[in-house]
Design a protein around this motif. Structure first.
Motif, short mmCIF file in Angstrom:
data_model
loop_
_atom_site.label_atom_id
_atom_site.label_comp_id
_atom_site.label_asym_id
_atom_site.label_seq_id
_atom_site.Cartn_x
_atom_site.Cartn_y
_atom_site.Cartn_z
N MET A 39 38.66 -44.77 -27.45
CA MET A 39 38.43 -45.54 -28.68
C MET A 39 39.61 -45.42 -29.63
SD MET A 39 34.40 -44.71 -29.31
CE MET A 39 34.33 -45.58 -30.86
N LYS B 10 42.41 -47.71 -28.66
CA LYS B 10 42.07 -49.10 -28.96
C LYS B 10 42.17 -49.41 -30.46
CE LYS B 10 38.27 -50.45 -26.94
NZ LYS B 10 36.96 -50.48 -26.26
N GLN B 11 42.09 -48.39 -31.31
CA GLN B 11 42.11 -48.59 -32.76
C GLN B 11 43.47 -48.31 -33.40
OE1 GLN B 11 39.65 -49.84 -34.75
NE2 GLN B 11 38.70 -50.31 -32.79
N THR B 12 44.48 -48.04 -32.60
CA THR B 12 45.77 -47.59 -33.13
C THR B 12 46.33 -48.54 -34.20
OG1 THR B 12 46.26 -46.41 -31.10
CG2 THR B 12 48.13 -46.93 -32.51
N ASN C 294 44.86 -50.32 -36.24
CA ASN C 294 44.10 -50.22 -37.48
C ASN C 294 44.41 -48.95 -38.25
OD1 ASN C 294 42.66 -52.64 -37.11
ND2 ASN C 294 41.22 -51.61 -35.76
N GLU D 144 49.74 -45.68 -28.96
CA GLU D 144 48.36 -45.69 -28.45
C GLU D 144 48.08 -44.43 -27.63
OE1 GLU D 144 49.26 -49.68 -29.87
OE2 GLU D 144 50.40 -48.27 -28.65
N THR E 235 43.11 -38.12 -31.10
CA THR E 235 41.69 -38.36 -31.36
C THR E 235 40.82 -37.49 -30.46
OG1 THR E 235 42.23 -40.64 -31.98
CG2 THR E 235 39.91 -40.14 -31.55
#
Length: 159
Positions: free
Chosen positions: A63, A66-68, A70, A113, A120
């Motif tokens: 996750m 995928k949110q990098t 943002n 990413e 994370t």
């Protein structure tokens, strides 16, 4: 010296990559979470009250990748074609090694990413285990390898 993330007025901008050619891009990053021996034993035995630490951290790492865009202001949103997060428990050194490989086909690389994925995942390990080990350390967050684009294939040499 020209800064690619600064416009003519000296303000931040996202780099224009529209003229770049699409190519396969791969990046591998790693992080290390150092902890007490008893914490490793609890993770292995399923004794952490919040649940399966490595399963949750694996999903969190995916996750995160995928949110990098943002989270990191100048990162381009990318269509990731693969994210793989793996863990190695190193009992001799009381740590968990986290490695993420991220792939895309596009105009810019996936180093951020991969780094976000391991960061994370490491933070999730910390969060899930902090009740039993507040002094864990997240260390050695680093890019290990990248491939694709103008710079080609690069691999970190370990000591």
């Amino acid at each position: 010296m020209d800064f690619t993330h600064i416009n003519e007025q000296g303000r931040a901008r996202m780099v224009d990559v529209s003229s770049k050619t699409d190519s396969e891009r791969v990046a591998v990053a790693r992080a290390v979470v150092r902890m007490q021996r008893k914490t490793i034993e609890l993770i292995k035995s399923g004794g952490i009250k919040k649940g399966d630490v490595l399963a949750v951290a694996q999903v969190a790492g995916i996750m995160g990748a995928k949110q990098t865009s943002n989270l990191i202001p100048m990162c381009h949103p990318l269509l990731l074609t693969s994210v793989n997060v793996e863990f190695t428990i190193d009992e001799d050194n009381n740590c968990i090694l986290i490695e993420a490989q991220v792939k895309t086909t596009g105009k810019t690389g996936v180093e951020m990413e991969a780094l976000t994925a391991v960061s994370t995942a490491a933070l999730t390990v910390y969060d899930m285990c902090k009740a039993v080990d507040r002094w864990m350390e997240i260390t050695e967050v680093q890019l290990m390898e990248k491939d694709g684009g103008k710079s080609g294939h690069l691999k970190r040499e370990l000591d």
